[in-house]
Design a protein around this motif. Structure first.
Motif, PDB file in Angstrom:
ATOM      1  N   TYR A 123      37.949   4.097 116.657  1.00  0.00           N
ATOM      2  CA  TYR A 123      37.651   3.946 117.949  1.00  0.00           C
ATOM      3  C   TYR A 123      36.241   2.973 117.831  1.00  0.00           C
ATOM      4  N   SER A 124      36.596   1.839 118.245  1.00  0.00           N
ATOM      5  CA  SER A 124      35.629   0.766 118.056  1.00  0.00           C
ATOM      6  C   SER A 124      34.560   0.827 119.292  1.00  0.00           C
ATOM      7  N   LYS A 125      33.367   1.160 118.929  1.00  0.00           N
ATOM      8  CA  LYS A 125      32.219   1.049 119.739  1.00  0.00           C
ATOM      9  C   LYS A 125      31.856  -0.031 120.045  1.00  0.00           C
ATOM     10  N   THR A 126      32.197  -1.291 119.477  1.00  0.00           N
ATOM     11  CA  THR A 126      31.773  -2.540 119.682  1.00  0.00           C
ATOM     12  C   THR A 126      32.894  -3.183 120.831  1.00  0.00           C
ATOM     13  N   ILE A 127      33.911  -2.644 120.700  1.00  0.00           N
ATOM     14  CA  ILE A 127      34.963  -2.977 121.986  1.00  0.00           C
ATOM     15  C   ILE A 127      34.547  -2.265 123.183  1.00  0.00           C
ATOM     16  N   GLU A 128      34.221  -0.987 123.063  1.00  0.00           N
ATOM     17  CA  GLU A 128      33.845   0.170 124.183  1.00  0.00           C
ATOM     18  C   GLU A 128      32.704  -0.735 125.007  1.00  0.00           C
ATOM     19  N   GLU A 129      31.521  -1.156 124.075  1.00  0.00           N
ATOM     20  CA  GLU A 129      30.422  -1.723 124.646  1.00  0.00           C
ATOM     21  C   GLU A 129      30.608  -2.818 125.520  1.00  0.00           C
ATOM     22  N   LEU A 130      31.807  -3.539 125.430  1.00  0.00           N
ATOM     23  CA  LEU A 130      31.972  -4.682 126.235  1.00  0.00           C
ATOM     24  C   LEU A 130      32.131  -4.183 127.702  1.00  0.00           C
ATOM     25  N   GLY A 131      32.291  -2.745 127.692  1.00  0.00           N
ATOM     26  CA  GLY A 131      32.269  -2.408 129.316  1.00  0.00           C
ATOM     27  C   GLY A 131      33.825  -3.033 130.280  1.00  0.00           C
ATOM     28  N   ASP A 132      34.770  -3.424 129.672  1.00  0.00           N
ATOM     29  CA  ASP A 132      35.725  -4.092 130.015  1.00  0.00           C
ATOM     30  C   ASP A 132      36.995  -3.391 129.921  1.00  0.00           C
ATOM     31  N   GLU A 133      37.729  -2.881 130.957  1.00  0.00           N
ATOM     32  CA  GLU A 133      39.081  -1.953 130.790  1.00  0.00           C
ATOM     33  C   GLU A 133      40.277  -2.703 130.162  1.00  0.00           C
ATOM     34  N   ARG A 134      40.072  -4.066 130.107  1.00  0.00           N
ATOM     35  CA  ARG A 134      41.176  -4.800 129.335  1.00  0.00           C
ATOM     36  C   ARG A 134      41.051  -4.445 127.846  1.00  0.00           C
ATOM     37  N   PHE A 135      39.991  -4.027 127.589  1.00  0.00           N
ATOM     38  CA  PHE A 135      39.828  -4.204 125.941  1.00  0.00           C
ATOM     39  C   PHE A 135      39.840  -2.629 125.370  1.00  0.00           C
ATOM     40  N   LYS A 136      40.694  -2.190 124.653  1.00  0.00           N
ATOM     41  CA  LYS A 136      40.882  -1.096 124.217  1.00  0.00           C
ATOM     42  C   LYS A 136      40.368  -0.672 122.917  1.00  0.00           C
ATOM     43  N   PRO A 137      39.468   0.189 122.898  1.00  0.00           N
ATOM     44  CA  PRO A 137      38.535   0.661 121.519  1.00  0.00           C
ATOM     45  C   PRO A 137      39.643   0.969 120.343  1.00  0.00           C
ATOM     46  N   LEU A 138      40.720   1.617 120.765  1.00  0.00           N
ATOM     47  CA  LEU A 138      41.636   1.951 119.807  1.00  0.00           C
ATOM     48  C   LEU A 138      42.624   0.983 119.079  1.00  0.00           C
ATOM     49  N   PRO A 139      43.109   0.851 118.256  1.00  0.00           N
ATOM     50  CA  PRO A 139      44.116  -0.125 117.726  1.00  0.00           C
ATOM     51  C   PRO A 139      45.446  -0.208 118.628  1.00  0.00           C
ATOM     52  N   THR A 140      45.393  -0.502 120.092  1.00  0.00           N
ATOM     53  CA  THR A 140      46.394  -0.096 120.751  1.00  0.00           C
ATOM     54  C   THR A 140      47.374  -1.190 120.601  1.00  0.00           C
ATOM     55  N   TYR A 141      48.524  -0.722 120.807  1.00  0.00           N
ATOM     56  CA  TYR A 141      49.828  -1.700 120.669  1.00  0.00           C
ATOM     57  C   TYR A 141      50.591  -2.162 122.220  1.00  0.00           C
ATOM     58  N   GLU A 142      50.289  -3.410 122.460  1.00  0.00           N
ATOM     59  CA  GLU A 142      50.748  -4.388 123.501  1.00  0.00           C
ATOM     60  C   GLU A 142      51.983  -4.978 123.132  1.00  0.00           C
ATOM     61  N   GLU A 143      53.071  -4.727 123.936  1.00  0.00           N
ATOM     62  CA  GLU A 143      54.026  -5.817 123.730  1.00  0.00           C
ATOM     63  C   GLU A 143      53.741  -7.230 123.780  1.00  0.00           C
ATOM     64  N   PRO A 144      54.142  -8.170 123.011  1.00  0.00           N
ATOM     65  CA  PRO A 144      53.708  -9.668 123.374  1.00  0.00           C
ATOM     66  C   PRO A 144      54.122 -10.027 124.831  1.00  0.00           C
ATOM     67  N   ASP A 145      53.219 -10.699 125.530  1.00  0.00           N
ATOM     68  CA  ASP A 145      53.742 -10.794 126.928  1.00  0.00           C
ATOM     69  C   ASP A 145      54.830 -11.655 127.112  1.00  0.00           C
ATOM     70  N   ASP A 146      55.198 -12.296 126.147  1.00  0.00           N
ATOM     71  CA  ASP A 146      56.373 -13.422 126.536  1.00  0.00           C
ATOM     72  C   ASP A 146      57.607 -12.602 126.146  1.00  0.00           C
ATOM     73  N   PHE A 147      57.489 -11.258 125.820  1.00  0.00           N
ATOM     74  CA  PHE A 147      58.564 -10.432 125.517  1.00  0.00           C
ATOM     75  C   PHE A 147      59.505 -10.117 126.751  1.00  0.00           C
ATOM     76  N   ARG A 148      58.785 -10.157 127.818  1.00  0.00           N
ATOM     77  CA  ARG A 148      59.283  -9.932 129.211  1.00  0.00           C
ATOM     78  C   ARG A 148      60.423 -11.081 129.677  1.00  0.00           C
ATOM     79  N   GLU A 149      60.233 -12.145 129.144  1.00  0.00           N
ATOM     80  CA  GLU A 149      61.027 -13.282 129.377  1.00  0.00           C
ATOM     81  C   GLU A 149      62.696 -13.114 129.073  1.00  0.00           C
ATOM     82  N   ASN A 150      63.121 -12.380 129.633  1.00  0.00           N
ATOM     83  CA  ASN A 150      64.778 -11.984 129.304  1.00  0.00           C
ATOM     84  C   ASN A 150      65.637 -13.202 129.321  1.00  0.00           C
ATOM     85  N   ASP A 151      65.318 -14.344 129.952  1.00  0.00           N
ATOM     86  CA  ASP A 151      66.278 -15.548 129.811  1.00  0.00           C
ATOM     87  C   ASP A 151      66.186 -16.179 128.578  1.00  0.00           C
TER      88      ASP A 151
END
Ligand SMILES: Nc1nc2c(c(=O)[nH]1)N[C@H]1C(S)=C(S)[C@@H](COP(=O)(O)OP(=O)(O)OC[C@H]3O[C@@H](n4cnc5c(=O)[nH]c(N)nc54)[C@H](O)[C@@H]3O)O[C@H]1N2
Ligand SMILES: Nc1nc2c(c(=O)[nH]1)N[C@H]1C(S)=C(S)[C@@H](COP(=O)(O)OP(=O)(O)OC[C@H]3O[C@@H](n4cnc5c(=O)[nH]c(N)nc54)[C@H](O)[C@@H]3O)O[C@H]1N2
Ligand SMILES: [Mo]
Length: 692
Positions: free
Chosen positions: A544-572
């Motif tokens: 759980y990264s304090k360095t990331i937490e200290e950014l104080g920005d909810e977009r950035f997750k302190p755990l090694p969070t998995y997010e699907e690559p944005d482009d994977f939503r392009e179903n066409d």
């Protein structure tokens, strides 16, 4: 006469020693240097072509001033004196009108002159020094920095029992590392390879080969982590005393059941379980994860952290046979000792300057790296927000390395002044107002370090070809002409290097006297496993990264969070485009115009799965179109059973089929700014008979 030097085609770490045969000032032959620790006398395909590379016909001979339209390549030759006079006048004029920050200083792939370019930028007053490392290696440094606080790690191959190669195919990317792999295999170690391609590494070495869809590695790693935890295969003592955030990690990882991970990654649940079991039964485990293939994704840095977490769960961290923290010594090379190079630039950082380019969009990059994140350069030149960039002073810039590179190409056209220094007349150089000829590593001197505590100050093998000069000579002369008030830049290259290594026991006079041999740094000792500690806010390894937490920005997750690559939503767009996996005869853009190497694979190719091709009526060699939401390119199909179904692979840097022109604009990892080169969605179809 035979003179020693090194081949500098690839990344500086493994640059191999070479012996150059010289007759009448011309290199007639190049061979590997058996006494050099890097290469030990062997050269790869690229190294064997180093002579041909240096003597390429399109070497720039003289400083050139643009006479025609930007990009059409019309120039007139001018003297160095005129070139410096013009450059200094224009840059100081732009500084006076728009502020020093409106001039950006950029370096392409070469690393050796970077400390000086950085210092030049900052002493000039501009925070906008940035490099190709905006797309290479730095993401993994950032991942390590916000987990362990160390910059890099090396796998202890001499002692491990299981090698987990996560995106690892040294046969193409690092041929000098293949020998160590063979030795490891011979010693009886097991291999797990994680790669969507059935590579030579996977075929010849893997006891288990996992083939995730590119860009889904984080989910796979979390699922393996979950298996280790629920089976009690973790090193609880290590976790208790050395790890911060285990409970949070555990709670998060529990969602990634093997079945769910199979859905996301395509890797069979049974193989995920088997992988965890093998890791448990065959320690110590040494993980080698790529800093490019794993990082070149919308979710790259967190995927890297998720893989790294496995070392910690197993307790196979900073101990014999595991992975051991390393040090970047000088100019992106690891010598195993520290120098003051990192301070050399930042000690003259312009404190009142606005944020560097890219640092608003990528705050973690800003916090951990501090340089300009060059992937945002196109946007800022175009939008002029938050302030304009009016000039770029570049060394070895290749606009085709950027994602959605039409944007940077258009942006460069908009500049008031653009200077590029290169060996060759590249398409980027053609767009410059002023083009300066640089010389190669065998035409100049350089201070260099190699792993194991080695260093040297090289001797030119031949005179610089034509009117070319070394990059550092150019930088020092520009600093004088700009009348920069920096006492170090008023001196010379050697004085500055001496200044950067003053904390070591290197005897620089010895180096200057004997330039043909490597010197061992006096008092050098290898890092002792277990002695490095953690340079993090909690003093532990931070799952759980304090360095990331200290950014104080909810977009950035302190755990090694998995997010699907944005482009994977392009179903066409049903296919995943993975661009960049290395080919033996290519090194980014720089070897595509070397005839003997190009002949090994003359056309830009798109590799795809035989079954996928059949379903689309595509045959081997057919001209096909690959289209993303950014654009389309045509290339010939290379069919293979070894390519994961649903994916296509394309190498980058080609003039005729530039894959980066179809990587979506601003499709970047929000933590690092790295482009999603390796997981963009695309569609594939056979070209019409007229090739359109
Ligand atoms: N010949 C040659 N060698 C090079 C270079 C070159 O241009 N040419 N470039 C050098 C440079 S600058 C760098 S940064 C390094 C890069 O070094 P690497 O990243 O190690 O090299 P790659 O071949 O790009 O990728 C390694 C393997 O990762 C796989 N891979 C791709 N995407 C994914 C993914 O999303 N997940 C997983 N698990 N695997 C994936 C590829 O199929 C490939 O076999 O190579 C260096 N070596
Ligand atoms: N799609 C896709 N794009 C990628 C990647 C990928 O995997 N996929 N990989 C990314 C990575 S990891 C990297 S490292 C970058 C590569 O980054 P690039 O900067 O694109 O690398 P090169 O093509 O080698 O271009 C460097 C330029 O420097 C010039 N040069 C060589 N030696 C010298 C010298 O001594 N002095 C000067 N002044 N110039 C010199 C060369 O002629 C060349 O024009 O590409 C990135 N782009
Ligand atoms: Mo790279």
């Amino acid at each position: 006469m035979i003179k020693k030097s090194f081949c500098n085609i690839c990344a500086p770490g493994p640059h191999c020693g070479i012996l150059c045969e010289v007759e009448n000032g011309v290199i007639t032959k190049i061979a590997g240097d058996p006494e050099h620790p890097s290469g030990k006398g062997a050269l790869c395909l690229r190294g064997n072509a180093y002579r041909e590379y240096i003597y390429r016909e399109d070497r720039i001979k003289m400083p050139l001033l643009r006479t025609g339209e930007r990009g059409n390549g019309e120039f007139k030759e001018i003297s160095w004196d005129e070139a410096f006079g013009l450059a200094a006048e224009k840059l100081n004029e732009i500084k006076a009108n728009y502020g020093a920050e409106s001039v950006a200083f950029f370096s392409g792939y070469e690393k050796w002159y970077r400390p000086f370019l950085q210092r030049l930028s900052y002493s000039f007053g501009s925070p906008n020094y940035g490099t190709e490392s905006s797309t290479c290696f730095t993401s993994s440094i950032m991942s390590h920095m916000c987990s362990s606080g160390h910059e890099c790690f090396r796998p202890d191959l001499a002692h491990c029992s299981l090698f987990l190669g996560w995106c690892s195919n040294p046969f193409t990317g690092a041929p000098s590392a293949v020998g160590a792999m063979r030795a490891l295999k011979k010693r009886g170690a097991k291999f797990i390879i994680v790669d969507p391609k059935r590579t030579r590494m996977a075929k010849e070495f893997a006891n288990l080969h996992l083939r995730p869809i590119p860009g889904t590695d984080g989910a796979l790693a979390l699922s393996i982590g979950r298996e280790l935890i629920i089976n009690g295969w973790t090193d609880d003592r290590f976790i208790k005393y050395k790890v911060y955030g285990f409970e949070e990690y555990k709670a998060y990882a529990m969602d990634f059941t093997p079945e769910k991970a199979e859905e996301i990654t395509g890797v069979p649940a049974e193989d995920i379980k088997l992988c965890a079991k093998m890791l448990h039964e065959n320690g110590p485990v040494s993980i080698n994860q790529s800093s490019a293939a794993l990082a070149h994704h919308f979710n790259g840095m967190q995927n890297h952290r998720a893989v790294m977490a496995l070392s910690v769960l197993l307790g196979d961290y900073d101990k014999e046979g595991a992975i051991i923290p390393g040090i970047l010594t000088y100019a992106h090379s690891s010598g195993g000792f520290e120098t003051l190079e990192p301070k050399f630039g930042f000690e003259v950082y312009p404190k009142d300057a606005p944020l560097p380019v890219g640092c608003e969009r990528f705050p973690l990059w800003h916090k951990l790296v501090g340089e300009m994140q060059a992937t945002d350069l196109a946007r800022q030149i175009t939008e002029e927000k938050p302030y304009p960039i009016k000039a770029v002073w570049a060394h070895g810039m290749n606009y085709r390395m950027f994602g959605a590179d039409n944007h940077i190409k258009d942006a460069l056209k908009k500049l008031d002044f653009f200077v590029d220094t290169d060996l060759f007349m590249t398409d980027t150089a053609k767009m410059a107002d002023l083009v300066l000829p640089a010389c190669s590593s065998v035409e100049r001197s350089e201070f260099k370090v190699w792993p194991g505590g080695f260093c040297t100050y090289t001797e030119p093998v031949i005179e610089p070809l034509y009117e070319s000069r070394s990059d550092t000579d150019i930088i020092f002369e520009l600093a004088k002409r700009l009348d920069i008030k920096d006492e170090m830049l008023r001196k010379d290259y050697i004085s500055c290097v001496r200044y950067m290594v003053r904390n070591t026991k290197i005897n620089f006079d010895e180096l200057l006297k004997d330039r043909q041999n490597l010197h061992k740094v006096p008092g050098f000792a290898h890092v002792v496993p277990g002695s490095s500690g953690f340079n993090t806010p909690t003093g532990k390894y931070e799952l759980y990264s304090k360095t990331i937490e200290e950014l104080g920005d909810e977009r950035f997750k302190p755990l090694p969070t998995y997010e699907e690559p944005d482009d994977f939503r392009e179903n066409d767009y049903p296919f995943v485009l993975c661009s960049g996996p290395r080919i033996q005869n290519g090194h980014h853009s720089r070897l595509h115009d070397v005839p003997s190497l190009r002949a090994k694979r003359p056309k830009p190719l798109v590799e795809m799965n035989t079954g996928d091709a059949e379903a689309l009526g595509i045959e081997d060699g057919d001209m096909i179109t690959v289209e993303t939401k950014e654009g389309a390119i045509n290339l010939n199909a290379l069919l293979s059973e070894d390519i994961l179904a649903g994916c296509v692979f394309i190498y980058h840097g080609y003039r005729e089929a530039d894959v980066n022109s179809i990587i979506p604009y601003q499709y970047e990892d929000p933590y690092t700014g790295f482009p999603g080169y390796r997981s963009a969605k695309c569609r594939v179809f056979k070209c019409f008979p007229d090739g359109k």
